[in-house]
Write a protein that holds these residues in place. Structure first.
Motif, PDB file in Angstrom:
ATOM      1  N   ALA A 114       7.774 -14.235 -32.353  1.00  0.00           N
ATOM      2  CA  ALA A 114       7.563 -14.770 -31.037  1.00  0.00           C
ATOM      3  C   ALA A 114       7.626 -13.673 -29.870  1.00  0.00           C
ATOM      4  CB  ALA A 114       8.644 -15.769 -30.841  1.00  0.00           C
ATOM      5  N   ILE A 115       8.257 -12.430 -30.185  1.00  0.00           N
ATOM      6  CA  ILE A 115       8.304 -11.431 -29.223  1.00  0.00           C
ATOM      7  C   ILE A 115       6.968 -10.559 -29.224  1.00  0.00           C
ATOM      8  CG2 ILE A 115       9.661  -9.304 -28.539  1.00  0.00           C
ATOM      9  CD1 ILE A 115      12.032 -10.997 -29.495  1.00  0.00           C
ATOM     10  N   ALA A 116       6.635 -10.389 -30.530  1.00  0.00           N
ATOM     11  CA  ALA A 116       5.489  -9.432 -30.875  1.00  0.00           C
ATOM     12  C   ALA A 116       4.217 -10.353 -30.223  1.00  0.00           C
ATOM     13  CB  ALA A 116       5.371  -9.075 -32.337  1.00  0.00           C
ATOM     14  N   ALA A 117       4.069 -11.658 -30.408  1.00  0.00           N
ATOM     15  CA  ALA A 117       2.721 -12.175 -29.903  1.00  0.00           C
ATOM     16  C   ALA A 117       2.160 -11.825 -28.165  1.00  0.00           C
ATOM     17  CB  ALA A 117       3.097 -13.792 -29.988  1.00  0.00           C
ATOM     18  N   PRO A 118       3.300 -11.754 -27.537  1.00  0.00           N
ATOM     19  CA  PRO A 118       3.036 -11.906 -26.094  1.00  0.00           C
ATOM     20  C   PRO A 118       2.424 -10.354 -26.007  1.00  0.00           C
ATOM     21  CG  PRO A 118       5.031 -12.458 -25.997  1.00  0.00           C
ATOM     22  CD  PRO A 118       4.540 -12.653 -27.463  1.00  0.00           C
ATOM     23  N   ILE A 119       3.039  -9.347 -26.502  1.00  0.00           N
ATOM     24  CA  ILE A 119       2.908  -7.776 -26.929  1.00  0.00           C
ATOM     25  C   ILE A 119       1.670  -7.744 -27.065  1.00  0.00           C
ATOM     26  CG2 ILE A 119       3.780  -5.630 -27.476  1.00  0.00           C
ATOM     27  CD1 ILE A 119       6.616  -6.623 -27.265  1.00  0.00           C
ATOM     28  N   THR A 120       1.306  -8.369 -28.160  1.00  0.00           N
ATOM     29  CA  THR A 120      -0.042  -8.058 -28.805  1.00  0.00           C
ATOM     30  C   THR A 120      -1.153  -8.629 -28.180  1.00  0.00           C
ATOM     31  OG1 THR A 120       0.885  -8.398 -31.041  1.00  0.00           O
ATOM     32  CG2 THR A 120      -1.417  -8.544 -30.977  1.00  0.00           C
ATOM     33  N   ALA A 121      -0.968  -9.817 -27.164  1.00  0.00           N
ATOM     34  CA  ALA A 121      -1.852 -10.595 -26.326  1.00  0.00           C
ATOM     35  C   ALA A 121      -2.199  -9.587 -25.214  1.00  0.00           C
ATOM     36  CB  ALA A 121      -1.209 -11.630 -26.163  1.00  0.00           C
TER      37      ALA A 121
ATOM     38  N   PHE B 269      -3.064  -6.294 -25.564  1.00  0.00           N
ATOM     39  CA  PHE B 269      -3.871  -5.376 -25.849  1.00  0.00           C
ATOM     40  C   PHE B 269      -5.197  -5.974 -26.736  1.00  0.00           C
ATOM     41  CE2 PHE B 269       0.342  -3.387 -25.945  1.00  0.00           C
ATOM     42  CZ  PHE B 269      -0.012  -2.325 -25.063  1.00  0.00           C
ATOM     43  N   LEU B 270      -4.975  -7.233 -27.065  1.00  0.00           N
ATOM     44  CA  LEU B 270      -6.101  -8.013 -27.983  1.00  0.00           C
ATOM     45  C   LEU B 270      -6.051  -9.366 -27.375  1.00  0.00           C
ATOM     46  CD1 LEU B 270      -7.755  -7.181 -30.346  1.00  0.00           C
ATOM     47  CD2 LEU B 270      -5.830  -8.077 -31.935  1.00  0.00           C
ATOM     48  N   SER B 271      -7.385 -10.185 -27.597  1.00  0.00           N
ATOM     49  CA  SER B 271      -7.320 -11.604 -27.289  1.00  0.00           C
ATOM     50  C   SER B 271      -6.736 -12.539 -28.498  1.00  0.00           C
ATOM     51  CB  SER B 271      -9.043 -11.778 -27.274  1.00  0.00           C
ATOM     52  OG  SER B 271      -8.981 -13.200 -27.334  1.00  0.00           O
ATOM     53  N   ARG B 272      -6.181 -13.552 -28.388  1.00  0.00           N
ATOM     54  CA  ARG B 272      -5.503 -14.214 -29.447  1.00  0.00           C
ATOM     55  C   ARG B 272      -6.532 -14.878 -30.293  1.00  0.00           C
ATOM     56  NH1 ARG B 272      -0.027 -15.919 -28.706  1.00  0.00           N
ATOM     57  NH2 ARG B 272       0.755 -15.139 -26.377  1.00  0.00           N
TER      58      ARG B 272
ATOM     59  N   LEU C  10     -10.044 -11.820 -34.751  1.00  0.00           N
ATOM     60  CA  LEU C  10      -9.842 -12.069 -36.043  1.00  0.00           C
ATOM     61  C   LEU C  10      -8.540 -11.314 -36.842  1.00  0.00           C
ATOM     62  CD1 LEU C  10     -13.536 -12.237 -37.350  1.00  0.00           C
ATOM     63  CD2 LEU C  10     -11.865 -14.074 -37.072  1.00  0.00           C
ATOM     64  N   ASN C  11      -8.508 -10.103 -36.046  1.00  0.00           N
ATOM     65  CA  ASN C  11      -7.312  -9.420 -36.363  1.00  0.00           C
ATOM     66  C   ASN C  11      -5.894  -9.500 -35.801  1.00  0.00           C
ATOM     67  OD1 ASN C  11      -8.374  -8.058 -34.579  1.00  0.00           O
ATOM     68  ND2 ASN C  11      -8.341  -6.087 -35.317  1.00  0.00           N
ATOM     69  N   PHE C  12      -5.916 -10.485 -34.989  1.00  0.00           N
ATOM     70  CA  PHE C  12      -4.629 -10.704 -34.140  1.00  0.00           C
ATOM     71  C   PHE C  12      -3.387 -10.768 -34.954  1.00  0.00           C
ATOM     72  CE2 PHE C  12      -1.476 -13.278 -31.738  1.00  0.00           C
ATOM     73  CZ  PHE C  12      -1.458 -12.673 -30.513  1.00  0.00           C
ATOM     74  N   GLY C  13      -3.435 -11.574 -36.035  1.00  0.00           N
ATOM     75  CA  GLY C  13      -2.210 -11.693 -36.874  1.00  0.00           C
ATOM     76  C   GLY C  13      -1.815 -10.236 -37.779  1.00  0.00           C
TER      77      GLY C  13
END
Length: 59
Positions: free
Chosen positions: A11-18, A20-23, A26-29
């Motif tokens: 849950a913490i990593a999701a907004p950090i990843t978002a 740099f990358l669109s949700r 395909l490789n968001f996970g």
């Protein structure tokens, strides 16, 4: 219990990843998993540094 910790880290990593990358990418996970691993590494490093700091404290 471990599942809770992993879920919180994801849950913490999701907004950090978002940042740099669109949700919808395909490789968001995959990138989210890498960010989670970096968070775990940082957390373990901070815990190790904190415990070493307490061990070296003068009595």
């Amino acid at each position: 219990m471990l599942g809770w910790i992993v879920r919180i880290l994801f849950a913490i990593a999701a907004p950090i990843t978002a940042l740099f990358l669109s949700r919808e990418a395909l490789n968001f996970g995959l990138i989210q998993t890498i960010v989670t691993m970096l968070l775990v590494t940082a957390l373990v490093g901070l815990m190790a540094a904190y415990s070493e700091r307490n061990r070296r404290a003068p009595h």
